[in-house]
Each structure stands twice: as C-alpha cells, then as structure tokens.
Enzyme design. Structure first.
Site, PDB file in Angstrom:
ATOM      1  N   PRO A  77      59.293  62.977  41.564  1.00 41.86           N
ATOM      2  CA  PRO A  77      60.479  61.802  42.022  1.00 41.86           C
ATOM      3  C   PRO A  77      59.310  60.817  41.877  1.00 41.86           C
ATOM      4  O   PRO A  77      58.014  60.396  42.404  1.00 41.86           O
ATOM      5  CB  PRO A  77      60.583  62.514  44.262  1.00 41.86           C
ATOM      6  CG  PRO A  77      58.972  63.049  44.097  1.00 41.86           C
ATOM      7  CD  PRO A  77      59.345  64.590  42.984  1.00 41.86           C
ATOM      8  N   ASP A 121      59.668  59.168  45.912  1.00 41.76           N
ATOM      9  CA  ASP A 121      58.779  59.606  46.777  1.00 41.76           C
ATOM     10  C   ASP A 121      58.563  58.088  47.904  1.00 41.76           C
ATOM     11  O   ASP A 121      58.533  56.544  46.945  1.00 41.76           O
ATOM     12  CB  ASP A 121      57.648  59.478  45.713  1.00 41.76           C
ATOM     13  CG  ASP A 121      56.756  60.815  46.068  1.00 41.76           C
ATOM     14  OD1 ASP A 121      57.265  61.952  46.792  1.00 41.76           O
ATOM     15  OD2 ASP A 121      55.380  61.486  44.768  1.00 41.76           O
ATOM     16  N   TRP A 129      50.598  63.557  48.637  1.00 47.50           N
ATOM     17  CA  TRP A 129      51.349  64.365  47.230  1.00 47.50           C
ATOM     18  C   TRP A 129      51.581  65.787  47.909  1.00 47.50           C
ATOM     19  O   TRP A 129      52.083  66.489  47.412  1.00 47.50           O
ATOM     20  CB  TRP A 129      49.584  64.771  46.541  1.00 47.50           C
ATOM     21  CG  TRP A 129      48.886  63.604  45.402  1.00 47.50           C
ATOM     22  CD1 TRP A 129      48.285  62.847  46.138  1.00 47.50           C
ATOM     23  CD2 TRP A 129      49.840  63.748  44.376  1.00 47.50           C
ATOM     24  NE1 TRP A 129      48.639  62.174  44.779  1.00 47.50           N
ATOM     25  CE2 TRP A 129      48.574  62.275  43.762  1.00 47.50           C
ATOM     26  CE3 TRP A 129      50.737  64.123  43.670  1.00 47.50           C
ATOM     27  CZ2 TRP A 129      49.400  61.742  42.549  1.00 47.50           C
ATOM     28  CZ3 TRP A 129      50.687  63.108  42.394  1.00 47.50           C
ATOM     29  CH2 TRP A 129      50.486  62.211  41.911  1.00 47.50           C
ATOM     30  N   GLN A 165      49.024  64.446  35.608  1.00 49.98           N
ATOM     31  CA  GLN A 165      50.089  64.877  37.019  1.00 49.98           C
ATOM     32  C   GLN A 165      49.572  66.570  36.500  1.00 49.98           C
ATOM     33  O   GLN A 165      49.367  67.428  37.532  1.00 49.98           O
ATOM     34  CB  GLN A 165      50.796  65.599  37.188  1.00 49.98           C
ATOM     35  CG  GLN A 165      51.706  63.607  36.813  1.00 49.98           C
ATOM     36  CD  GLN A 165      51.500  63.382  38.025  1.00 49.98           C
ATOM     37  OE1 GLN A 165      51.577  63.514  39.742  1.00 49.98           O
ATOM     38  NE2 GLN A 165      51.234  61.954  38.526  1.00 49.98           N
ATOM     39  N   TRP A 180      51.284  66.084  40.391  1.00 47.65           N
ATOM     40  CA  TRP A 180      52.049  66.588  40.995  1.00 47.65           C
ATOM     41  C   TRP A 180      52.416  68.691  40.404  1.00 47.65           C
ATOM     42  O   TRP A 180      52.429  69.633  41.001  1.00 47.65           O
ATOM     43  CB  TRP A 180      53.640  65.934  40.738  1.00 47.65           C
ATOM     44  CG  TRP A 180      54.840  66.764  40.956  1.00 47.65           C
ATOM     45  CD1 TRP A 180      55.484  67.138  42.697  1.00 47.65           C
ATOM     46  CD2 TRP A 180      56.196  66.983  40.455  1.00 47.65           C
ATOM     47  NE1 TRP A 180      55.870  67.619  42.189  1.00 47.65           N
ATOM     48  CE2 TRP A 180      57.087  67.338  41.042  1.00 47.65           C
ATOM     49  CE3 TRP A 180      56.466  67.052  38.875  1.00 47.65           C
ATOM     50  CZ2 TRP A 180      58.403  67.524  40.421  1.00 47.65           C
ATOM     51  CZ3 TRP A 180      57.824  67.385  38.409  1.00 47.65           C
ATOM     52  CH2 TRP A 180      58.307  68.088  39.303  1.00 47.65           C
ATOM     53  N   LYS A 195      44.654  50.919  25.907  1.00 46.34           N
ATOM     54  CA  LYS A 195      45.398  51.545  26.868  1.00 46.34           C
ATOM     55  C   LYS A 195      46.651  49.902  27.627  1.00 46.34           C
ATOM     56  O   LYS A 195      45.905  49.139  27.309  1.00 46.34           O
ATOM     57  CB  LYS A 195      44.554  51.138  27.994  1.00 46.34           C
ATOM     58  CG  LYS A 195      45.051  51.948  29.150  1.00 46.34           C
ATOM     59  CD  LYS A 195      44.090  52.670  30.149  1.00 46.34           C
ATOM     60  CE  LYS A 195      44.704  52.950  31.513  1.00 46.34           C
ATOM     61  NZ  LYS A 195      43.689  53.213  32.409  1.00 46.34           N
ATOM     62  N   LYS A 224      48.090  44.875  32.101  1.00 48.02           N
ATOM     63  CA  LYS A 224      48.696  43.355  32.286  1.00 48.02           C
ATOM     64  C   LYS A 224      47.991  42.032  32.359  1.00 48.02           C
ATOM     65  O   LYS A 224      48.108  41.184  31.488  1.00 48.02           O
ATOM     66  CB  LYS A 224      49.035  43.119  34.068  1.00 48.02           C
ATOM     67  CG  LYS A 224      50.036  43.662  34.219  1.00 48.02           C
ATOM     68  CD  LYS A 224      50.799  43.445  35.511  1.00 48.02           C
ATOM     69  CE  LYS A 224      51.654  44.350  36.552  1.00 48.02           C
ATOM     70  NZ  LYS A 224      52.070  44.245  37.855  1.00 48.02           N
TER      71      LYS A 224
END
Length: 915
Positions: free
Chosen positions: A51, A90, A524, A550, A554, A587, A590
């Site tokens: 999620p 989430d 988490w 993750q 997760w 990478k 912004k």
C-alpha cells in the site's frame, strides 16, 4: 465474402491516443471485472498490493513498481487462476504528520499539542487522500488493474481492531514488552525509530569532528587519551572503557603524559618517551576528573571500566562512555551501575544543568566548535580534526539522529529469528542474491522491533496501565475495551485523542484508574499486518513486488508479523526492484530538476512503451536510467515493428479477401512450418520464464521473435505472397503474440487482438498452450539457423565486392549438405539463380552476364517506381503511368507487373496517377 474483414490500420500510429481509446473501451465494457470474475471458482493466485501513501504525487518509481505489480496477476488470470487484486492505502505515520506540519507552518510536538491533537489528526486524515485522485489516474493510465473501489485503508477502525488482535496474540506469547534502551531517535519528530527505519536514512561522506580528549587522572599528572566523533556527548561522560586484555602505555609527549593503547600509538603518530607499560586490567577503577562540572550524580562515576567493544582499529583504545547515548554504553552502564541521567532533552537540546549551552541543539556545527574550543581552553584537547563517515538521518525529515535512552515498547522478533531465516529460505527472491545477501544478513543480525512512537496520527497501542499499582493489560478488540469500560464503544474513533479519553477502574487494586499508554504504533506495523487486517483473501502471497529498500521495510515487516504469529512465510515470490535514475545515471531530485513526470512519459510515448522498458531494460535489482528518450528506443525496436507487421498483414489480407479459418490445416511450405515451430518454442520459453518470474529473459525472447524471426525474416521472405498459407500463418502468429505480450503491454495487445479475432478482449483469452517440440521440430530450427548463417556470410561477401542485392548472380556453391529444402529461400534471399550443395568448397559466382545485368536494372527500376509511389501516397492496388528514359526491353512486362504500371512511356522520369 467481405473485402474488409479486418478494420483498416493506421500506419502512423499514435500510441498514447490509441491507449486512451482502449482505456475507454475497458471502462465501458468492464473488462477488468470480467477478467477477475471468469475465474472465480478456480484455484486462487494470491497477490498483495504494497500500500502506498497518497499524500504526495506518484513519481516514476511508483510507475515502475505498479508495472511489476500488474504483470503477474494479468498472466495468472490468463492461465486460469482467480486473482483478487485488492488495492490499499497506507494512512498513518510520520510522512502524513510532516506534510500537515508544513501546511500549518509548525514544527515539532510542542507546537502540535498547542494546535490541538484532535484538529491536527483531522487534518492528517484529510491529507492522506489529498492526491488519491492523482494516484488513481496514474494507476488507470498505466493499465494497472487493481480494485481501488474496495481498497483497504490502514486508518479504518476495522483495520486497527485487527491489528489489536494481532498484538494480543503476540502479547499472550510474551513477545511484546516495555524496556528502557538506547534507540535511534529523531529529535525533530520527537520519536524513536526501529532498526529497519534506521537503515532507510543513512548518508555517506558526512563530515563530523574527530576529537582526541585528555581526561586528567585524579591525584596524578597524567591523562587518559580518548576519542569521539560526538563532542555533544562529552558533558554526559560518566566513565572510560578499556580492553582489559590489551596492552597500554604511558608516554610523555609535548602535551603531557598520556595513557593509551600501545597498538594505536604508531597509527596516530604520537611521539614521546615511554614511561610505563601495563595491561588494560591494571587501569580498572582508576578515577579521573570530569571534563565539565555541569552534571551532578548520586552514584559513583568517572572511573575506568572494562568493555569488550573497545576497538584497536580506530581511536586510542580508550572509549569515552556516555551511557545515555550509545547502545554499548548503556549496557555497560547497567553492568557497572553507572549514573543514568540525560544531559540532552527529547528535543535534542542540552538540559538546563548544562548551563553554558542550555537549550542549544546538540547536532550543530557551531555548537560542536564551541565545545572543542572550551576543551582546548581547559587544557583537555589533544587534537581536533574532521572525519567523513556514514551517519543516520531521519528517513522522513532528514534530521540527524541521536542514539538516545528512552522507554519504548518492543516486539521480540529475536525470539523468532530461526523461523524468520527458515521462512526467508523458502522465498524465491528476484534477484536471487537478495535472499542470502541483503535480506539474509539483515535477518541474521535481527534486533527486537522498537514498535512504539511518541506521535499522534497512528494506530494506538492498545495497552492500559493502572496509575496506582501499575497493573497493565492489552485489549485485543473494541468489544473487550467496551467490557472493561462498561459502555458500548463500537462507534468510537480509535485514534488519538478519543482513545485516550477511555479510562476505567483497575480490576487488580480496585482503587487506581487504568489509563492508556500514550504511544502509537510504528506505521510499518500497519504495512506488515495487512495480510491479516486488510480483508485480502489468501495467505501467504504468491507474489509481491516493491523497490529494493523495502527489504528492510515492507518485505521485512510482513515476515516479522507472520513469524510472530507462527504463520510461516508471508510470501512465496518477490521481485525486488532497482532505483530509477535519470538519463545520465544521477539520482532524481526536485532540487536538481531531473525528476521525470509520469504524465510527460504517458503523453509522449505511452504507457506500453514505459512498461516494456521497465521489464526489458535490465533484470530487476540494480539501479537503472530512465527518460522518455530511452523509452522511445523501445517503440522503435519493438512496438513499431510489431505494429508495422500487423499493418502489413491487415492491408494485404483485406486486399486478398482473406478470412481466418477455424479448422485450418498446417501449412506445407518450409518457411511457414519453420515459423510456427519457432512460435511454439517462444511460447514455451516465455511461459517458463513467467513461471520463474524472469521477465527480462521473457521480453528478450519476444523481441527476438517479433523483430527478428517474424518481421525481418518471415514477412520479408514472404513479400508478394498472397496465398492462404501465408495469411493464416501470419494470423496465428499475431494472435498468439498478442496473448504473450498482453501482461506486458496490455493496450497494443488488445488493440491488435480485438481487430484480428473479433473477440471482446485478449485479457479474457487463455494463455497459449505449451507443447513440447519433436525431434523433427528441433531439427528444422537447427537447419534454419544454419541457413540464416549461410545467408549472413554471403551477404557479407556481396557487400565486400560492392555488388548490390538487387543485382542477380548466377550461382552459389556450398559445401553443406542436407539443406535442399531451403535452397529456394537461399536463392531468393541472396538473389542467385542456382544453389548447389555438397561442393568441394563454397563459392559465389560473381560474374555478371548481360542478361543478369539487365535483370538487376529491372529491379532497380521497380524500386525507383515504388519509392515514387510512396511519395504520391498511391493505394497498394492502384495502377500508375510511368515515364522513363530507358529500360531493359526483355523485362518490360515484369516491371509493369511488379510496380503496377499501366503504361510505360519513354521520356524524363516521372510517375503519374491514371486520369
């Protein structure tokens, strides 16, 4: 018989526009719903949607992960499995809280509490879904089929209550406990982090002070020399640690008599006269003078203790110990009953007792410089340098973390370490090295999970404690809570502050009041609990996919919760994705202005091209470059070739009134036979790759077949054919390829398939059947490969001798035998009149007779006319008049036939439509 059985095809295809039309068709005809429903009574394939949080716009990395989430449910559906695809959101945690803090222009817990927890959490709830519409649009535009109408939300009471039930089961096993430990702590957010959260925020090449400090020995003119990179911890120093088995030395230097490790003397290039040698154990219990007189302690402090963590690879072999700000230090403090008193508060500021710097934030360059200057002024500084090292920062707000002693609640994951390792060993990891590497090593060094958070917007820890006798209970349901509170709480919002208002009498002491502990859960835990709390059907998951970070997010929490419940592995197969970099390999951020907007990609090249790029650019795992320009290569090398092949088939099939047969017999020609065997081989390989979760090789097999075998070999070698075998074979290839690519590029697959088959959707079709190749099939594949190598070899000879391919040659002699069935192919491809096998040596006759030269001129003329026809945009079956200075008279009829010329007239070259 209808002349136009197939709808005409647009040669200059606009893929983004076509995809929008397909999306509209799917919506209007509920194709997703039909694809799920048709297998409802079949064996399930269990997929978990990792999620996301919708309080920020989805980025291109989300497009990557959602592409990988979509593909296997599509494939398994075509294989006949029932695949529920329940979406989820989430909702809790710091990401949401920080977003609201920014909007309100506040920062930190005191300002949140001044604003009001009820109103703050209300804004958090609203913020969760601020960008949900944007997420749904991107999800839909990508072609990711997931049920968002019935999505689970981790903030729902039903989800929270199921988490309470999970915690109750763990509590009953004795694996949820409270302890006072040193934990990674974010002073800005005012809460601890778990070790898996800690791993998400490390930064490399962080500059910190490297300070060597002299600690004056009591009643002696010598000093202990120690080292630290955290000068802010020095006001909290209570002991020095040595290795009792190591060798130490007292050396007289320009800066006084120093005691340090013998081994470190040379590395630090400290020169002086050796005065005394001794073992570490000889230094134990020697007292020294505090660096500062800020902190006052009731217990014994400022003496030398033994520790097994003292390193001889860095520092001085003597470790400065501030028990409240280091895990090893804290354990040492307990062992020796050292004072445990904070010199830094929970905001990361010096307490009022540290009068000189009271209220100052400790991880501050200016403050650190002041501390070092004070040490120098007091005669305690030996030397100060800077060091570059890895340091942890808060994974959400980027504040430097402190290791800070505090009360936390822990899940005893160390109790199920063996089960975690066993469960992980059963998982098929893509890439494979993650199993024993990144994930395996993490599990081997597993620590208990710091579960509690001193925050507001999260699942409340359902523990109540008596304010009189400290009796503690964990309540696993709203029904149980209602029973204790003696009122119906079924309509209660289970979040703070409402849950904190529920208090009741202590059943043990009868006089005290049971009050909920103030913590909320690590968000988490919400993610890890989703298989049991979300209403998703099936456990364990057959397949999940997320980015590589993750493994400690997760992927880990799923396994941790499952192991604590004794449920076995939480998933069977997992694809671990690499990070998306910009076109130059940097990478995305912004600040750099190199972030790729998903909508720019969709609008410029389409979702199919982006999806195929994600699957085919690199095998999952490593980071990889991404841009619209790179994705355009996919369009050129695969999608356009497929589309052009499809366009060629439809155009000529309609011209020749072809209608697909339902009971068509296998073709007799060698080229048709071969390509259908090759197609079956590709079906077998792609199916095997899918079953092994190997998408990279699957895309390679499909690309090689479509762009090479089908387009560049079969169709090119079949130019001019109008027989049923050609059309039926091409039809079978295109419809089968559509099924193979449907999970990868669902839009183009459906667009082509619907037009060819008149069926509702390729996504409602069955996957092509695997079929083992016979020895004869394999022999034909080998022979054709040999033929293509021969052709490639003699193409190179023609090129070296500068003989154009349109110029016919007399003969080719080959040493190879047994290829007679392919001689017609070789003749056509190499433009030779005769092929002879079994010769003593291979040879190409390059002698060009007048007759051969004339035929070559004819071919050049036909090509010239065809090029001009394209410029005029004539129809494929439209005749033209051609004027030209001269042409080989023996080939006039052939020129007219090949170029659809009505009249061939002498004069200056031009091609004209018939009037």
């Amino acid at each position: 018989m209808s002349k136009n059985y197939f709808n005409s095809v647009t040669p200059q295809i606009n893929f983004p526009k076509m995809e929008e039309e397909v999306l509209k068709f799917w919506d209007e005809n509920k194709i997703f719903e039909k694809s799920v429903e048709k297998n409802k009574n079949n064996k399930p394939f269990v997929f978990y949607e990792g999620p996301p949080t919708a309080n920020g716009k989805p980025g291109i990395h989300h497009v990557e992960s959602r592409s990988f989430k979509d593909i296997f449910p599509r494939y398994k559906t075509m294989r006949g499995f029932y695949v529920e695809r329940k979406g989820g959101w989430d909702c809790h945690g710091l990401p949401v809280e920080l977003e609201v803090e920014k909007k309100l222009g506040i920062s930190g817990k005191p300002q949140i509490e001044e604003y009001g927890i009820e109103e703050f959490n209300k804004l958090c709830k609203e913020s969760v879904f601020e960008y949900v519409e944007e997420w749904e649009k991107v999800t839909k535009r990508l072609g990711y089929w997931v049920d968002l109408e019935n999505a689970y939300e981790t903030m729902d009471n039903s989800f929270i209550e199921k988490e309470w039930d999970i915690l109750k089961q763990i509590w009953d096993k004795g694996w949820l406990y409270e302890d006072y430990k040193v934990v990674p702590y974010c002073p800005r957010c005012g809460t601890s982090l778990s070790t898996h959260e800690l791993s998400l925020g490390y930064k490399d090449d962080v500059e910190d002070p490297s300070v060597f400090i002299k600690f004056k020995i009591k009643n002696d003119d010598a000093y202990f020399l120690a080292w630290t990179t955290t000068p802010w911890t020095l006001p909290g120093n209570v002991a020095l640690a040595v290795d009792e088995k190591e060798d130490y030395i007292k050396v007289e230097t320009e800066k006084g008599k120093l005691i340090m490790s013998t081994k470190r003397l040379g590395d630090l290039k400290i020169e002086g006269k050796v005065l005394e040698k001794f073992k570490g154990k000889d230094l134990l219990n020697i007292e020294y003078e505090p660096l500062f007189d800020f902190m006052q302690y009731d217990q014994k402090s400022h003496f030398v203790v033994a520790a097994d963590f003292v390193s001889m690879d860095e520092g001085t072999g003597i470790v400065h110990t501030a028990v409240m700000y280091g895990e090893d230090d804290f354990k040492l403090g307990k062992k020796y009953d050292l004072p445990m008193k904070h010199s830094v508060n929970e905001k990361g500021e010096f307490v009022k007792e540290v009068t000189t710097w009271a209220g100052r934030f400790v991880k501050n360059k200016t403050l650190e410089k002041e501390i070092i200057e004070t040490l120098d002024k007091n005669g305690n500084l030996f030397k100060a340098e800077t060091i570059k090292h890895t340091y942890p920062f808060c994974w959400r707000c980027s504040t430097p973390l402190l290791y800070y002693a505090m009360i936390s609640w822990y899940l005893k994951t160390t109790a199920v370490k063996d089960e975690l390792l066993k469960n992980n060993a059963s998982v098929n990891w893509i890439p494979e090295h993650i199993k024993e590497g990144r994930m395996g090593e993490w599990l081997k060094n597993n620590r208990d999970w710091a579960l509690s958070r001193s925050r507001y917007w999260g699942t409340p820890l359902p523990i109540w404690r008596c304010n009189g006798c400290n009796h503690t209970v964990l309540l696993g349901s709203v029904e149980e809570l209602s029973s204790f509170a003696k009122k119906d709480l079924s309509d209660l919002d289970l979040h703070k502050p409402f849950i904190d208002e529920i208090k009741f009498s202590c059943e043990k002491c009868k006089t005290g009041e049971m009050v909920r502990v103030s913590f909320v859960l690590d968000c988490w835990f919400d993610s890890g609990a989703m298989p049991f709390a979300s209403g998703t059907q099936g456990f364990p998951a057959d397949y999940i996919s997320e980015a590589i970070d993750q493994t400690r997010g997760w992927f880990y929490t799923l396994q941790a919760v499952s192991a604590l419940l004794g449920k076995g592995t939480a998933y069977k197969n997992v694809i671990c994705l690499g990070h998306v970099l910009d076109e130059k390999g940097n990478k995305m951020s912004k600040s750099k202005g190199n972030v790729v907007n998903p909508w720019d990609v969709f609008d410029e090249v389409g979702a199919d091209a982006a999806r195929w790029y994600f699957y085919s650019a690199i095998a999952p795992g490593p980071s990889f470059r991404f841009s619209a320009n790179l994705v355009k290569d996919v369009t050129k090398r695969f999608l356009l070739i497929l589309w052009n092949s499809y366009n060629y088939f439809v155009t000529y099939a309609n011209l020749n009134n072809f209608i697909p047969a339902t009971n068509y017999q296998p073709p007799a020609t060698v080229l048709d036979k071969w390509v259908l065997i090759k197609l079956q081989e590709v079906v077998n390989k792609v199916t095997k790759n899918f079953d092994n979760y190997n998408l990279y090789d699957a895309t390679s097999e499909i690309e090689k077949f479509v762009s090479g075998d089908f387009s560049q070999w079969y169709i090119r070698r079949s130019r001019g054919r109008t027989d049923t075998d050609f059309f039926q074979t091409s039809y079978q290839i295109l419809t089968t390829v559509c099924k193979l690519i449907a999970p990868f590029v669902p839009f183009i697959a459906d667009e082509i398939y619907k037009n060819l088959t008149k069926e509702e959707s390729v996504h409602l079709a069955d996957w092509p059947k695997e079929k083992e190749l016979t020895d004869a099939d394999k022999k034909m594949l080998t022979e054709m490969e040999q033929v293509r190598k021969i052709i490639e070899q003699w193409h190179a000879v023609r090129k070296a001798k500068q003989i154009g391919l349109r110029q016919p040659l007399a003969k080719l002699e080959l040493v190879e035998t047994g290829l007679e069935n392919y001689f017609d192919l070789i003749k056509e491809e190499l433009n030779v009149k005769n092929v002879i096998g079994g010769s003593s040596k291979s040879n190409l006759d390059t002698n060009i007779t007048p007759e051969l030269k004339a035929e070559g001129e004819m071919r050049d003329i036909v090509r010239k006319i065809q090029d001009e026809r394209k410029n005029l945009k004539t129809d494929l079956d439209e005749f033209v008049n051609v004027t030209m200075p001269a042409w080989p008279s023996d080939f006039e009829d052939e020129i007219k036939k090949r170029a659809l010329v009505k009249n061939l007239i002498q004069g200056e070259f031009k091609v004209e439509r018939l009037k």
